[in-house]
Design a protein around this motif. Sequence first.
Motif, PDB file in Angstrom:
ATOM      1  N   VAL A 116      11.450   7.346  22.625  1.00 55.64           N
ATOM      2  CA  VAL A 116      11.714   5.780  22.501  1.00 55.64           C
ATOM      3  C   VAL A 116      10.525   5.045  22.171  1.00 55.64           C
ATOM      4  N   GLY A 117       9.491   5.054  22.822  1.00 49.48           N
ATOM      5  CA  GLY A 117       8.190   4.386  22.482  1.00 49.48           C
ATOM      6  C   GLY A 117       7.127   5.388  22.319  1.00 49.48           C
ATOM      7  N   GLY A 118       7.586   5.790  20.937  1.00 55.14           N
ATOM      8  CA  GLY A 118       6.454   6.986  20.628  1.00 55.14           C
ATOM      9  C   GLY A 118       5.040   6.543  20.321  1.00 55.14           C
ATOM     10  N   PRO A 119       4.276   7.338  19.916  1.00 58.18           N
ATOM     11  CA  PRO A 119       2.542   6.889  19.377  1.00 58.18           C
ATOM     12  C   PRO A 119       2.792   5.780  18.603  1.00 58.18           C
ATOM     13  N   GLY A 120       2.036   4.857  18.994  1.00 66.24           N
ATOM     14  CA  GLY A 120       1.842   3.837  17.950  1.00 66.24           C
ATOM     15  C   GLY A 120       2.974   3.004  17.623  1.00 66.24           C
ATOM     16  N   GLY A 121       4.067   3.008  18.854  1.00 65.84           N
ATOM     17  CA  GLY A 121       5.303   2.232  18.711  1.00 65.84           C
ATOM     18  C   GLY A 121       6.239   2.924  17.730  1.00 65.84           C
ATOM     19  N   ASP A 122       5.999   3.910  17.184  1.00 62.54           N
ATOM     20  CA  ASP A 122       7.015   4.676  16.247  1.00 62.54           C
ATOM     21  C   ASP A 122       8.116   5.008  17.154  1.00 62.54           C
ATOM     22  N   VAL A 123       9.221   5.099  16.537  1.00 58.47           N
ATOM     23  CA  VAL A 123      10.663   5.928  17.158  1.00 58.47           C
ATOM     24  C   VAL A 123      10.700   6.917  16.763  1.00 58.47           C
ATOM     25  N   LEU A 124      10.444   8.048  17.528  1.00 57.40           N
ATOM     26  CA  LEU A 124      10.518   9.462  16.970  1.00 57.40           C
ATOM     27  C   LEU A 124      12.100  10.029  17.318  1.00 57.40           C
ATOM     28  N   LEU A 125      12.953   9.080  17.970  1.00 51.13           N
ATOM     29  CA  LEU A 125      14.171   9.382  18.023  1.00 51.13           C
ATOM     30  C   LEU A 125      15.317   8.668  17.343  1.00 51.13           C
ATOM     31  N   PRO A 126      15.296   8.779  16.163  1.00 57.21           N
ATOM     32  CA  PRO A 126      16.271   7.757  15.453  1.00 57.21           C
ATOM     33  C   PRO A 126      17.923   8.029  15.884  1.00 57.21           C
ATOM     34  N   ALA A 127      18.527   7.220  15.712  1.00 55.86           N
ATOM     35  CA  ALA A 127      20.086   7.291  15.952  1.00 55.86           C
ATOM     36  C   ALA A 127      20.782   8.194  15.036  1.00 55.86           C
ATOM     37  N   THR A 128      20.513   9.475  15.020  1.00 56.72           N
ATOM     38  CA  THR A 128      21.222  10.466  14.091  1.00 56.72           C
ATOM     39  C   THR A 128      21.694  11.694  14.662  1.00 56.72           C
ATOM     40  N   TRP A 129      22.579  12.400  14.067  1.00 57.74           N
ATOM     41  CA  TRP A 129      23.194  13.429  14.945  1.00 57.74           C
ATOM     42  C   TRP A 129      22.363  14.596  15.191  1.00 57.74           C
ATOM     43  N   GLN A 130      21.276  14.540  14.500  1.00 60.58           N
ATOM     44  CA  GLN A 130      19.941  15.482  15.007  1.00 60.58           C
ATOM     45  C   GLN A 130      19.287  15.063  16.449  1.00 60.58           C
ATOM     46  N   SER A 131      19.313  13.973  16.384  1.00 62.73           N
ATOM     47  CA  SER A 131      18.544  13.511  17.847  1.00 62.73           C
ATOM     48  C   SER A 131      19.566  13.575  18.706  1.00 62.73           C
ATOM     49  N   ALA A 132      20.907  13.181  18.688  1.00 54.72           N
ATOM     50  CA  ALA A 132      22.020  13.392  19.768  1.00 54.72           C
ATOM     51  C   ALA A 132      21.920  15.236  20.039  1.00 54.72           C
ATOM     52  N   LEU A 133      21.777  15.876  19.155  1.00 55.04           N
ATOM     53  CA  LEU A 133      21.953  17.060  19.365  1.00 55.04           C
ATOM     54  C   LEU A 133      20.907  17.647  20.159  1.00 55.04           C
ATOM     55  N   LEU A 134      19.447  17.189  19.884  1.00 55.04           N
ATOM     56  CA  LEU A 134      18.518  17.523  20.826  1.00 55.04           C
ATOM     57  C   LEU A 134      18.563  16.805  22.254  1.00 55.04           C
ATOM     58  N   VAL A 135      19.046  15.720  22.380  1.00 57.86           N
ATOM     59  CA  VAL A 135      19.072  15.298  23.739  1.00 57.86           C
ATOM     60  C   VAL A 135      20.267  15.760  24.483  1.00 57.86           C
ATOM     61  N   PHE A 136      21.330  15.834  23.971  1.00 60.05           N
ATOM     62  CA  PHE A 136      22.578  16.185  24.587  1.00 60.05           C
ATOM     63  C   PHE A 136      22.679  17.722  24.753  1.00 60.05           C
ATOM     64  N   GLY A 137      22.122  18.541  23.628  1.00 64.03           N
ATOM     65  CA  GLY A 137      22.277  19.833  23.715  1.00 64.03           C
ATOM     66  C   GLY A 137      21.012  20.462  24.586  1.00 64.03           C
ATOM     67  N   GLY A 138      19.953  19.924  24.456  1.00 58.67           N
ATOM     68  CA  GLY A 138      19.028  20.473  25.459  1.00 58.67           C
ATOM     69  C   GLY A 138      19.331  20.150  26.957  1.00 58.67           C
TER      70      GLY A 138
END
Length: 167
Positions: A116-138
């Motif tokens: 959410v608040g990655g290095p330098g303010g970058d968002v490393l967890l965009p709203a995509t199905w890959q990110s949802a798979l990472l969060v909910f699957g893990g």
Amino acid sequence: MRRDPAPSNRAVPRPALRNPALSHSALSEPGSQLPGPGLRSPGLFALLVLDGLLLGAIGLALTPMYAGAVPTPVGALLSIALLPWLVLRTGELDARPAVAGAPLLAWLLAVGVLGVGGPGGDVLLPATWQSALLVFGGLFAGLLALRKVLMGEVAGERGPTDVRGDD
């Protein structure tokens, strides 16, 4: 009024032990002590928690990968495969929920903070199905492994631990 005589030294029935691992011959040996509820290997525990933290960071970095034009969530698959192993190995050290779930919490902390608040303010967890798979699957895979530990299906050197208390 008649008084009963002083109680004799007759045997008082004792409740049976719930944990079969504690009914081992160590209880019958004079001077032996029960295994304590503490953590058996603090160094290994710290290493497993650090691995959970690193798995979250690496999984987050590898999630938006592509093979040509096809998205391949390598980080999510890596987290889904390795996080349960970390939780189960920690559960072998100590079956208490806070201890066994520590790698899962470290993974969730890494994914949450860096995503959410990655290095330098970058968002490393965009709203995509890959990110949802990472969060909910893990999270789902880690919680399933934690459930196995809490149900006593994982046995360390001390034997299975029944934390339900319904026996």
